[in-house]
Design a protein around this motif. Structure first.
Motif, PDB file in Angstrom:
ATOM      1  N   GLU A 113      -4.788   3.736  -3.925  1.00 16.13           N
ATOM      2  CA  GLU A 113      -3.726   4.263  -3.074  1.00 16.13           C
ATOM      3  C   GLU A 113      -4.236   4.567  -1.674  1.00 16.13           C
ATOM      4  O   GLU A 113      -5.407   4.911  -1.489  1.00 16.13           O
ATOM      5  CB  GLU A 113      -3.160   5.552  -3.679  1.00 16.13           C
ATOM      6  CG  GLU A 113      -2.511   5.359  -5.030  1.00 16.13           C
ATOM      7  CD  GLU A 113      -2.030   6.671  -5.645  1.00 16.13           C
ATOM      8  OE1 GLU A 113      -0.811   6.781  -5.860  1.00 16.13           O
ATOM      9  OE2 GLU A 113      -2.863   7.562  -5.864  1.00 16.13           O
ATOM     10  N   THR A 131      -1.295   3.071   5.067  1.00 20.60           N
ATOM     11  CA  THR A 131      -1.721   2.151   6.118  1.00 20.60           C
ATOM     12  C   THR A 131      -0.880   2.363   7.373  1.00 20.60           C
ATOM     13  O   THR A 131       0.232   2.897   7.315  1.00 20.60           O
ATOM     14  CB  THR A 131      -1.595   0.692   5.647  1.00 20.60           C
ATOM     15  OG1 THR A 131      -0.228   0.398   5.346  1.00 20.60           O
ATOM     16  CG2 THR A 131      -2.457   0.436   4.418  1.00 20.60           C
ATOM     17  N   CYS A 166       1.594   1.816  10.576  1.00 22.05           N
ATOM     18  CA  CYS A 166       2.920   1.201  10.706  1.00 22.05           C
ATOM     19  C   CYS A 166       3.354   1.324  12.160  1.00 22.05           C
ATOM     20  O   CYS A 166       3.197   2.387  12.760  1.00 22.05           O
ATOM     21  CB  CYS A 166       3.896   1.920   9.778  1.00 22.05           C
ATOM     22  SG  CYS A 166       5.600   1.349   9.882  1.00 22.05           S
ATOM     23  N   ILE A 188       2.653   3.415   5.860  1.00 22.93           N
ATOM     24  CA  ILE A 188       3.149   2.743   4.658  1.00 22.93           C
ATOM     25  C   ILE A 188       2.271   3.176   3.491  1.00 22.93           C
ATOM     26  O   ILE A 188       1.060   2.951   3.495  1.00 22.93           O
ATOM     27  CB  ILE A 188       3.106   1.205   4.805  1.00 22.93           C
ATOM     28  CG1 ILE A 188       3.896   0.766   6.030  1.00 22.93           C
ATOM     29  CG2 ILE A 188       3.641   0.529   3.534  1.00 22.93           C
ATOM     30  CD1 ILE A 188       3.672  -0.691   6.415  1.00 22.93           C
ATOM     31  N   LYS A 189       2.906   3.838   2.534  1.00 22.03           N
ATOM     32  CA  LYS A 189       2.180   4.253   1.331  1.00 22.03           C
ATOM     33  C   LYS A 189       2.041   3.022   0.440  1.00 22.03           C
ATOM     34  O   LYS A 189       3.022   2.433   0.005  1.00 22.03           O
ATOM     35  CB  LYS A 189       2.945   5.359   0.607  1.00 22.03           C
ATOM     36  CG  LYS A 189       2.251   5.872  -0.619  1.00 22.03           C
ATOM     37  CD  LYS A 189       3.081   6.979  -1.282  1.00 22.03           C
ATOM     38  CE  LYS A 189       2.460   7.435  -2.573  1.00 22.03           C
ATOM     39  NZ  LYS A 189       3.322   8.424  -3.248  1.00 22.03           N
ATOM     40  N   VAL A 190       0.784   2.627   0.194  1.00 21.71           N
ATOM     41  CA  VAL A 190       0.491   1.424  -0.582  1.00 21.71           C
ATOM     42  C   VAL A 190      -0.202   1.841  -1.881  1.00 21.71           C
ATOM     43  O   VAL A 190      -1.169   2.602  -1.857  1.00 21.71           O
ATOM     44  CB  VAL A 190      -0.422   0.464   0.211  1.00 21.71           C
ATOM     45  CG1 VAL A 190      -0.742  -0.780  -0.601  1.00 21.71           C
ATOM     46  CG2 VAL A 190       0.205   0.092   1.542  1.00 21.71           C
ATOM     47  N   LYS A 224       3.067  -1.614  -4.869  1.00 25.41           N
ATOM     48  CA  LYS A 224       4.209  -0.829  -4.412  1.00 25.41           C
ATOM     49  C   LYS A 224       3.967  -0.415  -2.967  1.00 25.41           C
ATOM     50  O   LYS A 224       2.893   0.098  -2.639  1.00 25.41           O
ATOM     51  CB  LYS A 224       4.412   0.418  -5.278  1.00 25.41           C
ATOM     52  CG  LYS A 224       4.764   0.107  -6.712  1.00 25.41           C
ATOM     53  CD  LYS A 224       4.947   1.376  -7.530  1.00 25.41           C
ATOM     54  CE  LYS A 224       5.286   1.026  -8.974  1.00 25.41           C
ATOM     55  NZ  LYS A 224       5.493   2.220  -9.790  1.00 25.41           N
ATOM     56  N   ASN A 225       4.951  -0.652  -2.113  1.00 29.53           N
ATOM     57  CA  ASN A 225       4.907  -0.244  -0.705  1.00 29.53           C
ATOM     58  C   ASN A 225       6.112   0.635  -0.416  1.00 29.53           C
ATOM     59  O   ASN A 225       7.238   0.290  -0.778  1.00 29.53           O
ATOM     60  CB  ASN A 225       4.967  -1.461   0.221  1.00 29.53           C
ATOM     61  CG  ASN A 225       3.715  -2.299   0.151  1.00 29.53           C
ATOM     62  OD1 ASN A 225       2.619  -1.771   0.123  1.00 29.53           O
ATOM     63  ND2 ASN A 225       3.878  -3.608   0.108  1.00 29.53           N
ATOM     64  N   TYR A 253       7.755   2.899   2.923  1.00 31.62           N
ATOM     65  CA  TYR A 253       7.666   3.306   4.327  1.00 31.62           C
ATOM     66  C   TYR A 253       7.929   4.813   4.428  1.00 31.62           C
ATOM     67  O   TYR A 253       8.825   5.342   3.777  1.00 31.62           O
ATOM     68  CB  TYR A 253       8.688   2.536   5.165  1.00 31.62           C
ATOM     69  CG  TYR A 253       8.287   1.093   5.352  1.00 31.62           C
ATOM     70  CD1 TYR A 253       7.671   0.684   6.525  1.00 31.62           C
ATOM     71  CD2 TYR A 253       8.497   0.157   4.346  1.00 31.62           C
ATOM     72  CE1 TYR A 253       7.282  -0.634   6.704  1.00 31.62           C
ATOM     73  CE2 TYR A 253       8.104  -1.162   4.512  1.00 31.62           C
ATOM     74  CZ  TYR A 253       7.496  -1.541   5.687  1.00 31.62           C
ATOM     75  OH  TYR A 253       7.094  -2.841   5.854  1.00 31.62           O
ATOM     76  N   ALA A 264       3.912  -8.349   2.925  1.00 31.43           N
ATOM     77  CA  ALA A 264       3.012  -7.226   2.638  1.00 31.43           C
ATOM     78  C   ALA A 264       1.600  -7.790   2.496  1.00 31.43           C
ATOM     79  O   ALA A 264       1.431  -8.964   2.174  1.00 31.43           O
ATOM     80  CB  ALA A 264       3.431  -6.508   1.358  1.00 31.43           C
TER      81      ALA A 264
END
Length: 156
Positions: free
Chosen positions: A57, A60, A62, A68-70, A83-84, A86, A119
């Motif tokens: 996790e 990143t 933006c 962006i929670k990845v 899973k992405n 915003y 993505a």
């Protein structure tokens, strides 16, 4: 006294029978290369040396949001879930999810998530992290490079 002399003679005889150190010529003959076998290069890589499977996790950068929670799930059977989400104004918006198979590059250090669109899908695998890389496996070279590391938070 005779026993002591006999013991010393016997010890001396045994020491004389003991093989001495090999000469450099003899040492070369005993190496695998001299015997016709080949010496293999170290073949350790992320694929065969790390417990890479697990949950990774991170957030990143933006351009038009807070980040962006990845979340990436890599499984032992070489399948994944990505899973992405915003992040904007404290809210999670536009979630996307991909699942499928992943493949390794020839070096065994980069995984590619198949079927991902819009993505990141290439990740360098290292101890405890996935690092987002470009299609050629090169890391992002910028002041934000540290934000492209996803930390392993769980293991399957």
């Amino acid at each position: 006294m005779k026993k002591l002399i006999l013991f010393c003679l016997l010890a001396g005889a045994l020491a004389a029978c003991k093989p001495g150190p090999k000469s450099s010529e003899n040492a070369q003959e005993s190496t695998p290369a001299a015997q016709g076998s080949t010496i293999e290069a170290d073949t350790h890589n992320a694929r065969n040396s790390l417990d890479y499977y697990g949950v990774y996790e991170g957030v990143t950068p933006c351009a038009d949001c807070e980040g962006i929670k990845v979340t990436v799930y890599l499984k032992k059977d070489e399948t994944y879930t990505l899973k992405n989400v915003y992040l904007k104004g404290g809210k999670e918006l536009n979630p996307s999810e991909y699942s499928g198979k992943f493949t390794w590059d020839d070096k065994g250090s980069v995984v590619t998530l198949e079927g991902v669109k819009d993505a990141p899908s290439h990740f360098f695998v290292t101890e405890g992290y996935l690092i987002i890389v470009d299609a050629e496996g090169k890391q992002i070279d910028s002041s934000l490079a540290e934000h492209y590391k996803l930390k392993q938070t769980g293991v399957y």
